[in-house]
Design an enzyme around this catalytic site. Structure first.
Site, short mmCIF file in Angstrom:
data_model
loop_
_atom_site.label_atom_id
_atom_site.label_comp_id
_atom_site.label_asym_id
_atom_site.label_seq_id
_atom_site.Cartn_x
_atom_site.Cartn_y
_atom_site.Cartn_z
N HIS A 105 0.82 -1.20 0.00
CA HIS A 105 0.00 0.00 0.00
C HIS A 105 0.86 1.26 0.00
O HIS A 105 1.86 1.33 0.70
CB HIS A 105 -0.90 0.01 1.23
CG HIS A 105 -1.71 1.26 1.38
ND1 HIS A 105 -2.65 1.64 0.46
CD2 HIS A 105 -1.70 2.24 2.32
CE1 HIS A 105 -3.21 2.78 0.83
NE2 HIS A 105 -2.64 3.18 1.96
N SER A 106 0.47 2.25 -0.81
CA SER A 106 1.09 3.58 -0.80
C SER A 106 2.60 3.50 -0.98
O SER A 106 3.08 3.00 -1.99
CB SER A 106 0.70 4.30 0.49
OG SER A 106 1.14 5.63 0.50
N TYR A 107 3.38 3.96 0.02
CA TYR A 107 4.84 3.96 -0.10
C TYR A 107 5.39 2.54 -0.16
O TYR A 107 6.50 2.32 -0.64
CB TYR A 107 5.47 4.71 1.07
CG TYR A 107 6.87 5.19 0.81
CD1 TYR A 107 7.11 6.43 0.22
CD2 TYR A 107 7.97 4.40 1.12
CE1 TYR A 107 8.40 6.87 -0.05
CE2 TYR A 107 9.26 4.82 0.86
CZ TYR A 107 9.47 6.06 0.27
OH TYR A 107 10.75 6.48 0.00
#
Length: 411
Positions: free
Chosen positions: A285-287
């Protein structure tokens, strides 16, 4: 008149004529009579908070919702009006307790074991850790690797905000882990934000950090004078704005795990690449997506040989800035999907400026509440099956199709 308003009024008057300057002098005299120490006593309470949920008088109920133990009410951020900084510090203190609470759930409810990093850490050096199932390295079939985003979240969490304001199923990886284990996956939970420990600086270290002994004496003397004047002004304002000066700390980075990217590579080298699983799946997720892409750049051949598919949710990776080569971009187009926040129906293609993995809608407004579906295409001697795993993710509604191109166990 409040002190900040007095300063604003003074600034306005200084731009006027003699009459205004007279008023400025009067205001300065007024300020000189104000006892800031007395003013502070009724401003901000001490930054001292409980170190247990019970101390905060909060509990997680049977639905996994954080509720006040006496009133049953949800968490209230603005516990004290007009004291945003104090409320924020209180929120952060509660967040640290919740992080430890989730760690406990990973061990007790998910039956994961905590593994110290670096693997050869000495007793005195800073350490981190990950969590893994007992069969993570020995499961011959499939292994699921979870990577959360950046910020304050730690292993087992998608989003602290969702844990506090929604429930444990919304903000943690626990439902995902439990279902994955039920379906026969080994599991490894990364901890990419645990990069250093903070220790209080000694007086000598504080002095050393501001010392510039290699500069010429005259320049150093002039610089010291400016710094003293600046410090005097800053301390005056700081005394009002921040009466409780916090201790100066220094960061001691964890060897080979000083960033999310380093951490992902380290866990790959010492655990994932050593696992027996024929098929390795990532959910990032995300980073966490950026960390995976960096892992692939550094270990391209190994990742291609070991990883079957990657499910990204709102990934912030950038194949141009990270300088991912053509062969990596081609592999990502075939083996990755990035589910992104969108009002479009679930799985609708979303335009991308980057030539990497397909982006599809996570239908993030459906039902007004995020849900997360992971379809895992499994392989077994040439026979594929599709199994639905439904959990609540970080901050988006995502439908993660873990790839229809799973290697057959007989290939």
């Amino acid at each position: 008149m409040a002190v900040p308003q007095v300063w604003v009024r003074m600034a306005q008057l200084q731009q006027g004529g003699p009459d205004e300057k007279e008023k400025t002098t009067a205001l300065k005299d007024l300020l000189s009579r104000i006892d800031l120490d007395e003013l502070m006593k009724k401003d901000e309470p001490p930054l001292e908070f409980p170190d247990t949920l019970e101390g905060f008088e909060y509990i997680f109920n049977e639905k996994g919702q954080l509720r006040h133990a006496k009133t049953g009410e949800p968490f209230v951020f603005n516990y004290r009006e007009d004291l945003h900084r104090w409320n924020q510090k209180r929120y952060e203190a509660l967040g640290e307790i919740i992080t430890k609470y989730v760690y406990g759930l990973l061990e007790k409810e998910c039956h994961l074991k905590k593994v110290t990093l670096p693997v050869d850490a000495t007793e005195s050096e800073p350490k981190s850790f990950i969590f893994m199932s007992e069969d993570a390295l020995t499961n011959p079939d499939k292994l699921l690797v979870l990577i959360h985003g950046n910020g304050v979240v730690r292993a087992g969490q998608w989003a602290r905000r969702l844990i506090i304001n929604e429930d444990l199923d919304s903000g943690t990886q626990i439902p995902y882990i439990k279902r994955a284990i039920e379906e026969g996956y080994g599991v490894i939970v990364l901890n990419p934000n645990e990069n250093y420990i903070e220790v209080e600086k000694t007086k000598a270290q504080v002095h050393l950090s501001s010392d510039s002994s290699d500069e010429p004496a005259e320049k150093r003397e002039r610089k010291d004078k400016i710094q003293k004047e600046t410090k005097k002004r800053r301390d005056f304002y700081e005394k009002y704005r921040n009466p409780q000066k916090e201790k100066e700390t220094m960061q001691m980075y964890i060897r080979d795990n000083g960033s999310p990217e380093e951490h992902a590579i380290y866990v790959w080298d010492h655990f994932i690449s050593q696992s027996a699983a024929e098929n390795v799946f990532f959910v990032a997720h995300s980073y966490g997506g950026l960390a995976f892409v960096e892992l692939m750049i550094q270990r391209e051949a190994e990742v291609k040989n070991k990883v079957t598919a990657v499910a990204l949710t709102d990934s912030v990776h950038n194949v141009w800035h990270q300088e991912a080569g053509k062969t990596i971009r081609e592999w990502m187009r075939e083996n990755c999907f990035n589910w992104v926040s969108s009002s479009e129906p679930l799985d609708t293609a979303v335009e991308s400026m980057l030539p990497d993995c397909p982006r599809v809608s996570a239908d993030s407004v459906a039902g007004g509440r995020p849900t997360f579906h992971a379809y895992a295409d499994l392989s077994g001697k040439g026979i594929s099956s599709r199994e639905l795993v439904e959990v609540t993710p970080p901050s988006v509604t995502a439908c993660v199709l873990i790839s229809s191109q799973v290697r057959s166990a007989t290939s």
